[in-house]
Design a protein around this motif. Structure first.
Motif, PDB file in Angstrom:
ATOM      1  N   VAL A  97       0.837  -1.204   0.000  1.00  0.00           N
ATOM      2  CA  VAL A  97       0.000   0.000   0.000  1.00  0.00           C
ATOM      3  C   VAL A  97       0.870   1.251   0.000  1.00  0.00           C
ATOM      4  CG1 VAL A  97      -1.610   1.368   1.388  1.00  0.00           C
ATOM      5  CG2 VAL A  97      -2.025  -1.079   1.051  1.00  0.00           C
ATOM      6  N   SER A  98       1.869   1.270   0.851  1.00  0.00           N
ATOM      7  CA  SER A  98       2.766   2.424   0.942  1.00  0.00           C
ATOM      8  C   SER A  98       3.479   2.662  -0.384  1.00  0.00           C
ATOM      9  CB  SER A  98       3.795   2.204   2.055  1.00  0.00           C
ATOM     10  OG  SER A  98       4.718   3.261   2.118  1.00  0.00           O
ATOM     11  N   PHE A  99       3.950   1.590  -1.015  1.00  0.00           N
ATOM     12  CA  PHE A  99       4.635   1.707  -2.306  1.00  0.00           C
ATOM     13  C   PHE A  99       3.713   2.322  -3.347  1.00  0.00           C
ATOM     14  CE2 PHE A  99       5.867   0.130  -6.486  1.00  0.00           C
ATOM     15  CZ  PHE A  99       7.245   0.305  -6.498  1.00  0.00           C
ATOM     16  N   GLY A 100       2.474   1.866  -3.386  1.00  0.00           N
ATOM     17  CA  GLY A 100       1.522   2.386  -4.363  1.00  0.00           C
ATOM     18  C   GLY A 100       1.194   3.847  -4.144  1.00  0.00           C
ATOM     19  N   LEU A 101       1.005   4.234  -2.888  1.00  0.00           N
ATOM     20  CA  LEU A 101       0.646   5.620  -2.579  1.00  0.00           C
ATOM     21  C   LEU A 101       1.820   6.564  -2.834  1.00  0.00           C
ATOM     22  CD1 LEU A 101      -1.482   5.284   0.692  1.00  0.00           C
ATOM     23  CD2 LEU A 101      -2.202   5.177  -1.696  1.00  0.00           C
ATOM     24  N   GLN A 102       3.037   6.085  -2.596  1.00  0.00           N
ATOM     25  CA  GLN A 102       4.214   6.937  -2.769  1.00  0.00           C
ATOM     26  C   GLN A 102       4.692   6.990  -4.223  1.00  0.00           C
ATOM     27  OE1 GLN A 102       7.219   5.608   0.005  1.00  0.00           O
ATOM     28  NE2 GLN A 102       5.869   5.849   1.752  1.00  0.00           N
ATOM     29  N   ASN A 103       4.264   6.018  -5.029  1.00  0.00           N
ATOM     30  CA  ASN A 103       4.702   5.951  -6.428  1.00  0.00           C
ATOM     31  C   ASN A 103       3.494   5.771  -7.354  1.00  0.00           C
ATOM     32  OD1 ASN A 103       7.838   5.586  -6.006  1.00  0.00           O
ATOM     33  ND2 ASN A 103       6.864   4.136  -4.618  1.00  0.00           N
ATOM     34  N   PRO A 104       2.576   6.730  -7.362  1.00  0.00           N
ATOM     35  CA  PRO A 104       1.328   6.538  -8.112  1.00  0.00           C
ATOM     36  C   PRO A 104       1.514   6.313  -9.607  1.00  0.00           C
ATOM     37  CG  PRO A 104       1.565   8.830  -7.394  1.00  0.00           C
ATOM     38  CD  PRO A 104       2.611   8.033  -6.678  1.00  0.00           C
ATOM     39  N   GLU A 105       2.426   7.067 -10.232  1.00  0.00           N
ATOM     40  CA  GLU A 105       2.632   6.894 -11.676  1.00  0.00           C
ATOM     41  C   GLU A 105       3.268   5.538 -11.972  1.00  0.00           C
ATOM     42  OE1 GLU A 105       3.760   9.540  -9.997  1.00  0.00           O
ATOM     43  OE2 GLU A 105       2.509  11.197 -10.718  1.00  0.00           O
ATOM     44  N   LEU A 167      -7.385  -1.432  -2.475  1.00  0.00           N
ATOM     45  CA  LEU A 167      -7.217  -0.262  -1.617  1.00  0.00           C
ATOM     46  C   LEU A 167      -6.387   0.814  -2.311  1.00  0.00           C
ATOM     47  CD1 LEU A 167      -6.526  -2.083   1.777  1.00  0.00           C
ATOM     48  CD2 LEU A 167      -8.575  -0.759   1.200  1.00  0.00           C
ATOM     49  N   VAL A 168      -5.272   0.397  -2.905  1.00  0.00           N
ATOM     50  CA  VAL A 168      -4.412   1.362  -3.594  1.00  0.00           C
ATOM     51  C   VAL A 168      -5.141   1.982  -4.784  1.00  0.00           C
ATOM     52  CG1 VAL A 168      -2.277   1.677  -4.898  1.00  0.00           C
ATOM     53  CG2 VAL A 168      -2.284   0.221  -2.869  1.00  0.00           C
ATOM     54  N   SER A 169      -5.800   1.151  -5.578  1.00  0.00           N
ATOM     55  CA  SER A 169      -6.477   1.641  -6.777  1.00  0.00           C
ATOM     56  C   SER A 169      -7.600   2.611  -6.436  1.00  0.00           C
ATOM     57  CB  SER A 169      -7.039   0.459  -7.583  1.00  0.00           C
ATOM     58  OG  SER A 169      -6.010  -0.419  -7.977  1.00  0.00           O
ATOM     59  N   LEU A 170      -8.350   2.335  -5.384  1.00  0.00           N
ATOM     60  CA  LEU A 170      -9.410   3.250  -4.971  1.00  0.00           C
ATOM     61  C   LEU A 170      -8.843   4.621  -4.637  1.00  0.00           C
ATOM     62  CD1 LEU A 170     -11.606   0.924  -2.719  1.00  0.00           C
ATOM     63  CD2 LEU A 170     -12.336   2.052  -4.833  1.00  0.00           C
ATOM     64  N   ASP A 171      -7.714   4.619  -3.957  1.00  0.00           N
ATOM     65  CA  ASP A 171      -7.114   5.903  -3.594  1.00  0.00           C
ATOM     66  C   ASP A 171      -6.543   6.612  -4.818  1.00  0.00           C
ATOM     67  OD1 ASP A 171      -6.138   7.843  -1.532  1.00  0.00           O
ATOM     68  OD2 ASP A 171      -4.219   7.244  -2.393  1.00  0.00           O
TER      69      ASP A 171
END
Length: 202
Positions: A97-105, A167-171
């Protein structure tokens, strides 16, 4: 170093340069807007030189994604290494989750856009499998120690990945706006991972 070894090193260095430039442009400009010609211009190569290494943009994307999955794998190895497999499972989910939120592109490049379809996977490295295996190995240890309610490791891995990805995709797609505006999204998503893992535990 002999001539053949030097040539092989030069070939690997060129491929890495191409992949690095492609990743930068995919992230900044988007995959659809990036062409082989634009990548070639950025590194002062001719398009024909890139085609010596990659038959098309799909094949190049496949290798770029491989590099991205390695970044996620290194994050797992660094941040999800608790000796207790259940706690390590929580760490894997929260690191994801943290990786996805910190690296969205980068996450978008890895998981949201379509996967390359015009690639002979036999000629390329396994794309994402070592990263997925890190999760699978943790779940196997949990199941071997009779710690989980589930005993089908592949089903459990798919379910766990789906929860974290959802969770990551929703955000990243701004779908969490339906929740209270003053929530700490990172905290809520990490708590959701923890709650999910607790549901798996006997």
């Amino acid at each position: 170093m002999g001539i053949s070894e030097r040539k092989e090193r030069e070939k690997l260095d060129k491929k890495q340069l191409i992949r690095s430039a492609a990743m930068k442009m995919f992230l900044e400009d988007g995959y659809a807007k990036t062409s082989i010609r634009k990548i070639a211009d950025a590194i002062e190569y001719s398009p024909g030189t890139i085609y010596l290494y990659y038959k098309d943009k799909d094949e190049l994307l496949y290798d770029v994604q491989h590099d991205a999955f390695n970044q996620l794998l290194e994050a797992f190895k660094t941040k999800a290494k608790h000796k207790d497999p259940v706690k390590r499972l929580m760490q894997i989910g929260q690191t994801y989750v943290s990786f996805g939120l910190q690296n969205p592109e980068l996450y978008d490049l890895m998981f949201i856009i379509r996967a390359p379809t015009n690639v002979d996977e036999e000629l390329h490295k396994d794309n994402g499998e070592p990263t997925f295996d890190y999760l699978v190995d943790c779940l196997k240890e949990c199941i071997d120690k009779d710690l989980l309610r589930m005993n089908d490791v592949q089903l459990c891995a798919l379910q766990t990945w789906s929860v974290a990805h959802g969770l990551v995709s929703l955000d990243l797609r701004c779908r969490l706006k339906v929740m209270s505006a003053d929530i700490d999204k990172s905290k809520v998503l990490n708590s959701a991972i923890e709650s999910y893992v607790k549901l798996l535990i006997k």
